[in-house]
Structure formats: structure tokens, C-alpha cells
Design a protein around this motif. Structure first.
Motif, PDB file in Angstrom:
ATOM      1  N   GLU A 280       0.849  -1.188   0.000  1.00 41.02           N
ATOM      2  CA  GLU A 280       0.000   0.000   0.000  1.00 41.02           C
ATOM      3  C   GLU A 280       0.888   1.241   0.000  1.00 41.02           C
ATOM      4  O   GLU A 280       1.966   1.248   0.589  1.00 41.02           O
ATOM      5  N   PHE A 281       0.413   2.281  -0.682  1.00 42.06           N
ATOM      6  CA  PHE A 281       1.151   3.539  -0.773  1.00 42.06           C
ATOM      7  C   PHE A 281       0.159   4.691  -0.766  1.00 42.06           C
ATOM      8  O   PHE A 281      -0.910   4.590  -1.371  1.00 42.06           O
ATOM      9  N   LYS A 282       0.500   5.775  -0.053  1.00 39.93           N
ATOM     10  CA  LYS A 282      -0.370   6.950  -0.028  1.00 39.93           C
ATOM     11  C   LYS A 282       0.495   8.200  -0.153  1.00 39.93           C
ATOM     12  O   LYS A 282       1.503   8.342   0.535  1.00 39.93           O
ATOM     13  N   TYR A 283       0.079   9.113  -1.067  1.00 41.04           N
ATOM     14  CA  TYR A 283       0.738  10.404  -1.256  1.00 41.04           C
ATOM     15  C   TYR A 283      -0.354  11.457  -1.231  1.00 41.04           C
ATOM     16  O   TYR A 283      -1.352  11.336  -1.933  1.00 41.04           O
ATOM     17  N   GLU A 284      -0.170  12.506  -0.395  1.00 45.10           N
ATOM     18  CA  GLU A 284      -1.240  13.498  -0.250  1.00 45.10           C
ATOM     19  C   GLU A 284      -0.675  14.912  -0.192  1.00 45.10           C
ATOM     20  O   GLU A 284       0.323  15.168   0.476  1.00 45.10           O
ATOM     21  N   THR A 285      -1.333  15.812  -0.946  1.00 45.99           N
ATOM     22  CA  THR A 285      -1.077  17.242  -0.868  1.00 45.99           C
ATOM     23  C   THR A 285      -2.418  17.921  -0.649  1.00 45.99           C
ATOM     24  O   THR A 285      -3.440  17.247  -0.484  1.00 45.99           O
ATOM     25  N   GLU A 286      -2.456  19.259  -0.697  1.00 45.48           N
ATOM     26  CA  GLU A 286      -3.721  19.962  -0.505  1.00 45.48           C
ATOM     27  C   GLU A 286      -4.730  19.670  -1.615  1.00 45.48           C
ATOM     28  O   GLU A 286      -5.927  19.694  -1.401  1.00 45.48           O
ATOM     29  N   THR A 287      -4.257  19.408  -2.832  1.00 50.05           N
ATOM     30  CA  THR A 287      -5.162  19.218  -3.964  1.00 50.05           C
ATOM     31  C   THR A 287      -5.149  17.804  -4.530  1.00 50.05           C
ATOM     32  O   THR A 287      -5.883  17.518  -5.455  1.00 50.05           O
TER      33      THR A 287
ATOM     34  N   VAL B 126      -3.261  10.363  -3.575  1.00 54.43           N
ATOM     35  CA  VAL B 126      -3.082   9.146  -4.357  1.00 54.43           C
ATOM     36  C   VAL B 126      -2.908   7.992  -3.367  1.00 54.43           C
ATOM     37  O   VAL B 126      -2.018   8.028  -2.534  1.00 54.43           O
ATOM     38  N   LYS B 127      -3.801   6.990  -3.457  1.00 61.09           N
ATOM     39  CA  LYS B 127      -3.707   5.784  -2.630  1.00 61.09           C
ATOM     40  C   LYS B 127      -3.577   4.604  -3.565  1.00 61.09           C
ATOM     41  O   LYS B 127      -4.339   4.484  -4.515  1.00 61.09           O
ATOM     42  N   MET B 128      -2.624   3.736  -3.306  1.00 59.31           N
ATOM     43  CA  MET B 128      -2.440   2.557  -4.138  1.00 59.31           C
ATOM     44  C   MET B 128      -2.364   1.317  -3.258  1.00 59.31           C
ATOM     45  O   MET B 128      -1.705   1.339  -2.233  1.00 59.31           O
ATOM     46  N   GLY B 129      -3.038   0.273  -3.695  1.00 61.50           N
ATOM     47  CA  GLY B 129      -2.979  -1.016  -3.033  1.00 61.50           C
ATOM     48  C   GLY B 129      -2.743  -2.076  -4.093  1.00 61.50           C
ATOM     49  O   GLY B 129      -3.281  -1.990  -5.189  1.00 61.50           O
ATOM     50  N   LYS B 130      -1.916  -3.057  -3.785  1.00 64.02           N
ATOM     51  CA  LYS B 130      -1.540  -4.037  -4.797  1.00 64.02           C
ATOM     52  C   LYS B 130      -2.556  -5.134  -5.028  1.00 64.02           C
ATOM     53  O   LYS B 130      -2.519  -5.757  -6.070  1.00 64.02           O
ATOM     54  N   GLU B 131      -3.458  -5.411  -4.105  1.00 63.20           N
ATOM     55  CA  GLU B 131      -4.322  -6.574  -4.262  1.00 63.20           C
ATOM     56  C   GLU B 131      -5.198  -6.517  -5.495  1.00 63.20           C
ATOM     57  O   GLU B 131      -5.231  -7.436  -6.271  1.00 63.20           O
ATOM     58  N   SER B 132      -5.947  -5.409  -5.680  1.00 62.26           N
ATOM     59  CA  SER B 132      -6.847  -5.428  -6.831  1.00 62.26           C
ATOM     60  C   SER B 132      -7.114  -4.070  -7.441  1.00 62.26           C
ATOM     61  O   SER B 132      -7.714  -4.014  -8.493  1.00 62.26           O
ATOM     62  N   SER B 133      -6.702  -2.977  -6.815  1.00 65.21           N
ATOM     63  CA  SER B 133      -7.051  -1.700  -7.419  1.00 65.21           C
ATOM     64  C   SER B 133      -6.130  -0.580  -6.977  1.00 65.21           C
ATOM     65  O   SER B 133      -5.410  -0.699  -6.006  1.00 65.21           O
ATOM     66  N   VAL B 134      -6.180   0.478  -7.728  1.00 65.92           N
ATOM     67  CA  VAL B 134      -5.479   1.707  -7.425  1.00 65.92           C
ATOM     68  C   VAL B 134      -6.543   2.781  -7.374  1.00 65.92           C
ATOM     69  O   VAL B 134      -7.422   2.837  -8.227  1.00 65.92           O
ATOM     70  N   LYS B 135      -6.490   3.627  -6.371  1.00 72.17           N
ATOM     71  CA  LYS B 135      -7.514   4.654  -6.235  1.00 72.17           C
ATOM     72  C   LYS B 135      -6.834   6.011  -6.266  1.00 72.17           C
ATOM     73  O   LYS B 135      -5.912   6.270  -5.509  1.00 72.17           O
ATOM     74  N   VAL B 136      -7.300   6.881  -7.159  1.00 76.01           N
ATOM     75  CA  VAL B 136      -6.770   8.233  -7.264  1.00 76.01           C
ATOM     76  C   VAL B 136      -7.910   9.193  -6.976  1.00 76.01           C
ATOM     77  O   VAL B 136      -8.967   9.111  -7.586  1.00 76.01           O
ATOM     78  N   VAL B 137      -7.705  10.077  -6.016  1.00 75.79           N
ATOM     79  CA  VAL B 137      -8.710  11.073  -5.690  1.00 75.79           C
ATOM     80  C   VAL B 137      -8.033  12.424  -5.761  1.00 75.79           C
ATOM     81  O   VAL B 137      -6.963  12.618  -5.208  1.00 75.79           O
ATOM     82  N   THR B 138      -8.663  13.373  -6.453  1.00 80.12           N
ATOM     83  CA  THR B 138      -8.061  14.684  -6.617  1.00 80.12           C
ATOM     84  C   THR B 138      -9.123  15.756  -6.667  1.00 80.12           C
ATOM     85  O   THR B 138     -10.264  15.489  -7.030  1.00 80.12           O
TER      86      THR B 138
END
Length: 147
Positions: free
Chosen positions: A20-27, A30-42
Motif C-alpha cells: 500500500e502507498f499513499k501520497y497526499e497534498t492539498e489538492t 493518491v492511494k495505491m494497493g496491490k491486491e486489486s485496485s489503485v484509487k486516485v482522488v483529486t
């Protein structure tokens, strides 16, 4: 973050041993998980339009061995520790038989010292709580069954 940078980041995380990986700024978040999906919220809709392949919904895993019980599953969006209440001495957010509304907090999953509220994705009745308090949970693991 530019599209090329985002694609490079996705590839780097995919090639690593991270689950799992998470990168966050004010705008951007980005959250990533290896099992089945990648989720990008912006907050930038143009960025979302540029990377539709990187966005995916969290779904409960399906297995042929298990019969799917009636109801809708609320799954953990991340790896962490499940807490049924906001503190040790507080009452649980919900119990079996409680009516819930979409957006209502059901529990907390602690990940890397951050408390993440788990909200109901559905209106209904809590039919089953599938994990114990203070139990470790995996990405995509079913937490609640709501009918």
C-alpha cells in the motif's frame, strides 16, 4: 503532479514490495494497493479525466468457495487495525441490528497512526459485523454486511 510522474509512481510502487502507498497534498491524494485496485482522488477534475485507468472502486473479494450472504458488504479501503468505537471507553459506532444511513460512520481503521473513518456506502440494517475490535484488517476485507 503531471501524468508522466503519476504513471512513473504507479510503476515504481507496482515493482516494489509495498502492498500500500499513499501520497497526499492539498489538492491531490493518491492511494495505491496491490491486491486489486489503485484509487486516485483529486480536487482537479482535469487530472481525473487524464487518468481514468488509475481509478478503481473498492469491492469485496469474491470466492467460489463461499456463498455470498444476502446484503451489501462494506469492505476495508486500507490495511490497518479495526476499531468499533472512537475510544476504548466509548460505545461502538454501530451494533448488529442498528439502522444506518449512507455516509454514517461505522468504525475506524487505524493505518500508520492515522484514524480513518469507515462510512456506510448504503442505507440499511447492520446484519453482521465481520471483524473483532482491535483486529488487523487487510485491504478489501469485508467489515460489515448491511441489508
Amino acid at each position: 503532479m503531471e501524468l508522466e510522474q503519476l504513471l512513473t509512481l504507479i510503476q515504481t510502487v507496482s515493482d516494489s514490495k509495498l502492498t500500500e502507498f499513499k501520497y497526499e497534498t492539498e489538492t491531490l491524494c493518491v492511494k495505491m494497493g496491490k491486491e486489486s485496485s489503485v484509487k486516485v482522488v483529486t480536487a482537479d477534475p482535469q487530472m481525473m479525466a487524464a487518468v481514468p485507468a488509475a481509478s478503481a472502486a473498492v469491492e469485496a473479494p469474491d470466492t467460489e468457495e463461499e456463498k455470498a450472504p444476502e446484503g451489501k458488504i462494506v469492505a476495508s479501503p486500507l490495511v490497518g487495525t479495526f476499531y468499533a468505537a472512537p475510544s476504548e471507553d466509548a460505545a461502538p459506532y454501530v451494533q448488529v441490528g442498528d439502522a444506518v444511513k449512507k455516509g454514517q460512520v461505522l468504525a475506524i481503521v487505524e493505518a500508520m497512526k492515522l484514524m480513518n473513518e469507515i462510512e456506510s456506502e448504503y442505507d440499511g440494517i447492520v446484519e453482521e459485523i465481520l471483524v473483532e475490535n482491535a483486529q488487523g484488517v487487510e485491504y478489501g476485507q469485508p467489515l460489515f454486511r448491511i441489508r
